[in-house]
Every structure is written in C-alpha cells, then in structure tokens.
Write an enzyme that holds these catalytic residues in place. Structure first.
Site, PDB file in Angstrom:
ATOM      1  N   ILE A   3       0.636  -1.219   0.270  1.00  0.00           N
ATOM      2  CA  ILE A   3       0.123  -0.439   0.092  1.00  0.00           C
ATOM      3  C   ILE A   3       1.281   0.940   0.008  1.00  0.00           C
ATOM      4  O   ILE A   3       1.470   1.826   1.150  1.00  0.00           O
ATOM      5  CB  ILE A   3      -0.919   0.025   1.456  1.00  0.00           C
ATOM      6  CG1 ILE A   3      -1.648  -1.708   0.982  1.00  0.00           C
ATOM      7  CG2 ILE A   3      -1.855   1.173   1.057  1.00  0.00           C
ATOM      8  CD1 ILE A   3      -2.403  -1.613   2.355  1.00  0.00           C
ATOM      9  N   PRO A   4       1.591   1.812  -0.903  1.00  0.00           N
ATOM     10  CA  PRO A   4       1.996   2.588  -1.421  1.00  0.00           C
ATOM     11  C   PRO A   4       1.165   3.849  -0.800  1.00  0.00           C
ATOM     12  O   PRO A   4       0.123   3.784  -2.164  1.00  0.00           O
ATOM     13  CB  PRO A   4       2.973   2.648  -2.591  1.00  0.00           C
ATOM     14  CG  PRO A   4       2.201   1.592  -3.448  1.00  0.00           C
ATOM     15  CD  PRO A   4       1.210   0.566  -2.325  1.00  0.00           C
ATOM     16  N   HIS A   5       1.851   4.850  -1.154  1.00  0.00           N
ATOM     17  CA  HIS A   5       1.121   6.168  -0.247  1.00  0.00           C
ATOM     18  C   HIS A   5       1.844   7.397  -0.268  1.00  0.00           C
ATOM     19  O   HIS A   5       3.441   7.527   0.706  1.00  0.00           O
ATOM     20  CB  HIS A   5       0.115   6.078   0.886  1.00  0.00           C
ATOM     21  CG  HIS A   5       1.001   5.737   2.692  1.00  0.00           C
ATOM     22  ND1 HIS A   5       1.299   3.848   2.084  1.00  0.00           N
ATOM     23  CD2 HIS A   5       1.550   6.353   3.386  1.00  0.00           C
ATOM     24  CE1 HIS A   5       1.681   4.089   4.130  1.00  0.00           C
ATOM     25  NE2 HIS A   5       1.579   5.277   4.159  1.00  0.00           N
ATOM     26  N   GLY A   6       1.524   8.801  -0.166  1.00  0.00           N
ATOM     27  CA  GLY A   6       2.325  10.158   0.336  1.00  0.00           C
ATOM     28  C   GLY A   6       1.132  11.124   0.020  1.00  0.00           C
ATOM     29  O   GLY A   6       0.132  11.050  -0.692  1.00  0.00           O
TER      30      GLY A   6
END
Length: 153
Positions: free
Chosen positions: A65-68
C-alpha cells in the site's frame, strides 16, 4: 467513505509489466493521475520513494500500500495494480508483491489519509479477497471485486 469514490475503472492496472519498485510506483501514479505532466510525475514518485525509505509499504501476503501526501492533488486518489509475476518491493515478509493499492493524499489531510489506509489494510487482510483479485480475468473484473469488497469493509 468508499474507495470507489476515490478511484474509477480507469485507475486499475490489470497486469503491471514492470520490473522494480520505482517503475511500479511510476505506473500506479499514472493510473491515479491520468493527465499528470512528466515533471509532476517525477515529483510524486520522489515523494513515494522517500516514504519507502522510512519503511516498506509492502505489508506482506503479496500486498503493498504505497502512499504519500502530495501537493499535486486536491482530493484523495487511489489506484490499483496487479503484477502476475510479482515485484521485489522489500516487503516485510521478504516475498514478492503482486497486489498494489496506491494512495495519494493532499498535503494536510492526515485524518482521512489514515482512515483510507486503515480501510485498505482491512480489505487486503482477507485472503479470499486477495485470491479473487489474483484470479480476475481483466481490469473490469478487478474493479468489480474491489467495489464489492469496498461495500463490506
């Protein structure tokens, strides 16, 4: 709060054909932000890679769950990608990642950002959901599976 309000069918990549983490983040960002300029794309990818340096968003069980938080979005954006071969994403369990949910949040949106992360985490903990995603025949079916899971979690 529904994921399907933050992503449409065009935000689904049924077969990610990339070889590494950076390429995966780039393709997922393009899916989430369709008309992004090359300069903005590189800025978002940098934010995501910087977040990965703090600890991998590869949470295990073939899922990441890549996030930014980025200044180029004014509302939450979610994209999904599936790699049939698996990608080395430095996941916590050391195994390849097949299923990716990318979350891009506006700067200053901590509360909703955390709620969406929690919701996606709950969804992907369900082994049958992950199995259905891996078995889907195309992007349309992937979107339907995500929509159905979105209703119950």
């Amino acid at each position: 709060m529904k994921l399907t309000e933050m992503m449409g069918p065009g935000c689904i990549i049924g077969s990610l054909e990339v070889k590494n983490k950076e390429e995966a983040l780039r393709e997922l960002t393009r899916a989430a932000l369709h008309d992004i300029s090359p300069e903005e794309l590189e800025g978002v990818v940098k934010v995501l890679l910087d977040r990965e340096k703090l600890g991998s968003t590869g949470i295990g069980d073939g899922t990441a769950i890549p996030h930014g938080k980025v200044s180029t979005v004014d509302s939450m954006k979610v994209a999904f990608g599936r790699s049939l071969k698996g990608i080395d994403f430095n996941a916590l369990d050391g195994k390849p990642v097949f299923l990716f949910f990318l979350l891009l949040a506006p700067e200053g949106s901590q509360s909703i950002h955390l709620r969406v992360l929690a919701k996606i985490s709950r969804m992907v903990r369900d082994a049958s959901f992950r199995t259905r995603l891996m078995g889907a025949k195309d992007s349309k079916e992937l979107y339907e599976i995500i929509s159905k899971q979105d209703e119950c979690c």
